[in-house]
Structure formats: C-alpha cells, structure tokens
Scaffold this motif. Structure first.
Motif, PDB file in Angstrom:
ATOM      1  N   LEU A  29      37.245 -37.850   7.141  1.00 14.60           N
ATOM      2  CA  LEU A  29      36.272 -37.541   8.189  1.00 14.60           C
ATOM      3  C   LEU A  29      36.740 -38.093   9.535  1.00 14.60           C
ATOM      4  CD1 LEU A  29      33.385 -36.437   8.914  1.00 14.60           C
ATOM      5  CD2 LEU A  29      32.573 -38.752   8.494  1.00 14.60           C
ATOM      6  N   LEU A  30      37.213 -39.335   9.534  1.00 19.29           N
ATOM      7  CA  LEU A  30      37.688 -39.945  10.777  1.00 19.29           C
ATOM      8  C   LEU A  30      38.967 -39.286  11.286  1.00 19.29           C
ATOM      9  CD1 LEU A  30      36.973 -43.701  10.025  1.00 19.29           C
ATOM     10  CD2 LEU A  30      35.682 -42.161  11.520  1.00 19.29           C
ATOM     11  N   VAL A  31      39.872 -38.951  10.358  1.00 16.96           N
ATOM     12  CA  VAL A  31      41.117 -38.278  10.759  1.00 16.96           C
ATOM     13  C   VAL A  31      40.800 -36.916  11.372  1.00 16.96           C
ATOM     14  CG1 VAL A  31      43.175 -37.139   9.826  1.00 16.96           C
ATOM     15  CG2 VAL A  31      42.641 -39.483   9.179  1.00 16.96           C
ATOM     16  N   THR A  32      39.874 -36.188  10.760  1.00 12.92           N
ATOM     17  CA  THR A  32      39.502 -34.876  11.289  1.00 12.92           C
ATOM     18  C   THR A  32      38.751 -35.015  12.606  1.00 12.92           C
ATOM     19  OG1 THR A  32      39.347 -34.046   9.029  1.00 12.92           O
ATOM     20  CG2 THR A  32      38.353 -32.709  10.734  1.00 12.92           C
ATOM     21  N   GLY A  35      41.225 -36.185  15.204  1.00 13.65           N
ATOM     22  CA  GLY A  35      42.410 -35.338  15.296  1.00 13.65           C
ATOM     23  C   GLY A  35      42.329 -34.420  16.503  1.00 13.65           C
ATOM     24  N   TYR A  36      43.461 -33.953  16.918  1.00 16.53           N
ATOM     25  CA  TYR A  36      43.527 -33.139  18.136  1.00 16.53           C
ATOM     26  C   TYR A  36      42.779 -31.819  17.972  1.00 16.53           C
ATOM     27  CZ  TYR A  36      45.396 -30.454  21.999  1.00 16.53           C
ATOM     28  OH  TYR A  36      45.520 -29.682  23.113  1.00 16.53           O
ATOM     29  N   SER A  37      42.959 -31.153  16.844  1.00 16.41           N
ATOM     30  CA  SER A  37      42.386 -29.818  16.689  1.00 16.41           C
ATOM     31  C   SER A  37      40.972 -29.835  16.113  1.00 16.41           C
ATOM     32  CB  SER A  37      43.283 -28.966  15.786  1.00 16.41           C
ATOM     33  OG  SER A  37      43.313 -29.519  14.486  1.00 16.41           O
ATOM     34  N   GLY A  38      40.656 -30.805  15.279  1.00 12.07           N
ATOM     35  CA  GLY A  38      39.341 -30.837  14.646  1.00 12.07           C
ATOM     36  C   GLY A  38      39.199 -29.834  13.518  1.00 12.07           C
ATOM     37  N   ASN A  39      40.318 -29.251  13.088  1.00 15.14           N
ATOM     38  CA  ASN A  39      40.269 -28.287  11.983  1.00 15.14           C
ATOM     39  C   ASN A  39      40.010 -29.006  10.664  1.00 15.14           C
ATOM     40  OD1 ASN A  39      40.761 -26.070  13.638  1.00 15.14           O
ATOM     41  ND2 ASN A  39      42.975 -26.258  13.415  1.00 15.14           N
ATOM     42  N   ILE A  40      39.233 -28.367   9.826  1.00 11.24           N
ATOM     43  CA  ILE A  40      38.896 -28.934   8.528  1.00 11.24           C
ATOM     44  C   ILE A  40      39.995 -28.545   7.540  1.00 11.24           C
ATOM     45  CG2 ILE A  40      37.216 -28.916   6.660  1.00 11.24           C
ATOM     46  CD1 ILE A  40      35.095 -28.255   8.819  1.00 11.24           C
ATOM     47  N   LEU A 116      35.277 -29.189  12.554  1.00  9.94           N
ATOM     48  CA  LEU A 116      34.302 -30.255  12.366  1.00  9.94           C
ATOM     49  C   LEU A 116      33.432 -30.352  13.613  1.00  9.94           C
ATOM     50  CD1 LEU A 116      33.415 -32.563  10.451  1.00  9.94           C
ATOM     51  CD2 LEU A 116      34.892 -34.048  11.778  1.00  9.94           C
ATOM     52  N   THR A 117      32.128 -30.249  13.429  1.00  7.02           N
ATOM     53  CA  THR A 117      31.204 -30.351  14.556  1.00  7.02           C
ATOM     54  C   THR A 117      30.508 -31.713  14.526  1.00  7.02           C
ATOM     55  OG1 THR A 117      29.407 -29.349  13.297  1.00  7.02           O
ATOM     56  CG2 THR A 117      30.804 -27.853  14.577  1.00  7.02           C
ATOM     57  N   ILE A 118      29.873 -32.044  15.627  1.00  2.00           N
ATOM     58  CA  ILE A 118      29.191 -33.346  15.721  1.00  2.00           C
ATOM     59  C   ILE A 118      28.053 -33.462  14.701  1.00  2.00           C
ATOM     60  CG2 ILE A 118      27.823 -34.784  17.260  1.00  2.00           C
ATOM     61  CD1 ILE A 118      30.011 -34.577  19.127  1.00  2.00           C
ATOM     62  N   PRO A 119      27.234 -32.422  14.471  1.00  2.14           N
ATOM     63  CA  PRO A 119      26.191 -32.569  13.443  1.00  2.14           C
ATOM     64  C   PRO A 119      26.750 -32.834  12.041  1.00  2.14           C
ATOM     65  CG  PRO A 119      25.669 -30.718  14.856  1.00  2.14           C
ATOM     66  CD  PRO A 119      27.052 -31.182  15.241  1.00  2.14           C
TER      67      PRO A 119
END
Length: 142
Positions: A29-32, A35-40, A116-119
């Motif tokens: 979760l923290l890495v995503t 991370g730069y892209s936020g891709n899951i 990955l979104t904030i919610p």
C-alpha cells in the motif's frame, strides 16, 4: 473442550499468517501510494485478496469460538465490568469484523480501479488501524 482447543490453536496459528499478510499489504500500500505512477500491481491485488480471505477465515473461527463460550453460560454483566474480558468478547470481535468488511470493500475497489485513490488508501489505513487495535498482542506473543 477438545473442539474448542483445536479452534483456539487454529485461530492462533492463522494469526501469525494474518500478521504477515497485513504487513505485506501495508508495505505494498505504501509503495503504491508513494510510487510515481500509483498503478495497482498484480502483487498488491493478490496480497489484498489473501489478506481478505484470511480475515474472513479468522473471523469465522473466532465466531464459532465466541458462540462456544457463550453457550457455557458466560455472564455479560461480568464481561462488561472486566476490561480483559470486554476486549476478548466485545472489542476484539467487532473491530475484526469491521476490518474484514473494510478489506472486502478494498478488494472490490482494487479489482475495478487501475490507480490507487485516496479513499482506497484511507480505507486501507483504517483497516490496518482496526487490526492493530484489536489484535491480542499479549496472547499471541505471550
């Protein structure tokens, strides 16, 4: 009492696996999140799925243990007066139930989203916080 001991040892054994899965979930979760892209990633989806499955298995084993104890004539007024019993029979089951429900919601949202979104991140942190609060550290490691 033999059946209860089997459930107790299974519940305690699965707790170690659940700790590892929650730690892996938190790291991914923290890495995503940072991370730069936020891709899951696929690994994040799989760890979330297994964490959710183990939450549900633990909860089902715990509910059977709870029902077994209540059928022995447990007095709820004594449970609510004693902090240790209240944690074991009230706070722990309900917090873990909420964490399992939140992990189910997270798993569903991760299946439908690519980023990955904030919610989703917030729900993940709440589920981890509930797990850390409700985990019986002294009983598992004591």
């Amino acid at each position: 009492m033999e059946f209860y001991n089997i459930l107790l040892h299974a519940h305690k054994g699965f707790a170690y696996l659940e700790l590892l899965l929650v730690a892996a979930f938190l790291i991914l979760l923290l890495v995503t999140m940072f991370g730069y892209s936020g891709n899951i990633s696929k690994a994040f989806r799989k760890v979330t799925l297994f964490t959710m499955i183990f939450f549900h298995v633990q909860f089902l084993i715990g509910i059977v243990m709870l029902i077994t104890n209540f059928t022995k004539g447990l007095d709820m007024s004594m449970v609510m007066k004693n902090a240790d019993l209240r944690f074991q029979y009230v706070e722990h089951p309900f917090s873990m139930l909420l964490a399992a429900v939140i992990m189910t919601i997270i798993n569903k949202k991760l299946k439908t989203n690519d980023k990955l979104t904030i919610p989703i991140m917030s729900l993940g942190l709440v589920a981890i916080a509930l797990f850390v609060f409700a985990f019986p550290w002294a009983r598992v490691f004591g």
